[in-house]
Design an enzyme around this catalytic site. Structure first.
Site, PDB file in Angstrom:
ATOM      1  N   HIS A  37       4.244  32.055  23.747  1.00 30.51           N
ATOM      2  CA  HIS A  37       3.359  31.041  23.137  1.00 30.51           C
ATOM      3  C   HIS A  37       2.264  31.731  22.312  1.00 30.51           C
ATOM      4  CE1 HIS A  37       4.688  28.677  26.822  1.00 30.51           C
ATOM      5  NE2 HIS A  37       4.981  27.848  25.841  1.00 30.51           N
ATOM      6  N   GLY A 147       9.188  28.276  18.832  1.00 33.37           N
ATOM      7  CA  GLY A 147       9.878  29.498  19.235  1.00 33.37           C
ATOM      8  C   GLY A 147      11.384  29.390  19.048  1.00 33.37           C
ATOM      9  N   SER A 186       8.199  29.486  30.542  1.00 31.51           N
ATOM     10  CA  SER A 186       7.270  28.987  31.565  1.00 31.51           C
ATOM     11  C   SER A 186       7.985  28.832  32.902  1.00 31.51           C
ATOM     12  CB  SER A 186       6.701  27.635  31.137  1.00 31.51           C
ATOM     13  OG  SER A 186       6.102  27.770  29.871  1.00 31.51           O
TER      14      SER A 186
END
Ligand code: PAF
Length: 282
Positions: A37, A147, A186
């Protein structure tokens, strides 16, 4: 860095940026931030005058309520990282700000959403389309950063931007990997140390497949061997391993040297579902 929670707070800030003719970069996220990120934030701060990051765990894109409940939430740490990374604004809306009423709107992204993530997570891309469209309307950025790890999401969002004439540009940033090759996600926080090791199988199989394809082996054989590698690995379950066009998501049965092709993979390691991809010919 300023934290914004409502549209009313954001509008005057946006109006001032717009009046001065400045460029606004936008990085949409669901929080639980990692270096991947921060790469998006770095791209934005390097090329835009201002950068706004959103943090919102979007309920409409989860097709399993357990996955939604277990999605990591680390707001304080996220804000500290964004401040250090030079973000100017962080938009942290509530569910009722983004969904004041249950929405009935449905997108159809055609073939793009009938394969891979679309097939294994029915409704997922509708939820992504909804929230990203809402965020684009609210934030009104010059450019949004995504991304490459979520390759199919990128294709869906580009289609959304084109079909709904959002008039903003999309920049795609390469996947950030751990030193051993695992794509940052994540969801990696949910892996225990043993699973963290087992998760390496995704990138290992992608890299091996690339090597074998470029050496002239057939895609069918490689696919069969990858399925066998997952069947014999402890604690891992392969969902798909596909060769495809990275923009149209047309699935190929054979490899050709003459056009863009990527391999996409999804697999469970324990209870954690991971995805990754590797361009073979860009
Ligand atoms: O990639 C993500 O984190 C999410 O799908 C996005 C784009 C922030 C929409 O909720």
């Amino acid at each position: 860095m300023k934290v914004i929670r409502t549209e009313a707070e954001w509008k005057p800030i946006w109006a001032a940026i717009f009046k001065e003719g400045k460029q606004l970069g936008f990085v949409p996220t669901m929080g639980a931030l990692h270096q991947g990120h921060l790469d998006l934030v770095a791209k934005s701060t390097a090329s835009m005058d201002f950068t706004v990051v959103s943090i919102f765990v979007n309920p409409t894109q989860f097709n399993s309520s357990e996955d939604f409940q277990k999605y990591p939430q680390t707001l304080e740490a996220d804000l500290a990282q964004l401040d250090a990374a030079g973000a100017d604004y962080v938009f942290v809306p509530s569910v009722t700000t983004l969904y004041p009423q249950p929405t009935r709107l449905a997108f159809d992204f055609g073939d793009l959403e009938r394969v891979l993530e679309g097939e294994f997570r029915p409704g997922h891309f509708n939820g992504v389309g909804l929230v990203v469209a809402k965020l684009f309307h609210l934030i009104q950025p010059t450019c949004a950063f995504f991304g490459q790890k979520d390759l199919q999401q990128v294709a869906v969002i580009k289609r959304l931007v084109q079909d709904l004439s959002f008039g903003l540009s999309i920049e795609v940033v390469p996947t950030r990997r751990e030193k051993d090759g695992l794509a940052m996600s994540s969801r990696n926080i949910r892996l225990n140390p043993e699973e963290r090791q087992q998760a390496l199988l995704l990138y290992q199989q992608l890299s091996l497949a690339k090597e074998r394809l470029l050496a002239g082996e057939t895609w069918k054989q490689i696919q069969t061997d990858t399925a066998a590698a997952f069947s014999s690995a402890a604690n891992s379950k392969l969902e798909y391993f596909a060769l495809l066009h990275p923009e149209t998501f047309e699935i190929f049965d054979t490899f050709r040297m003459d056009g863009p092709q990527s391999i996409c993979i999804a697999a469970f390691v324990g209870q954690v579902r991971l995805i990754d991809n590797l361009p073979i010919i860009a």
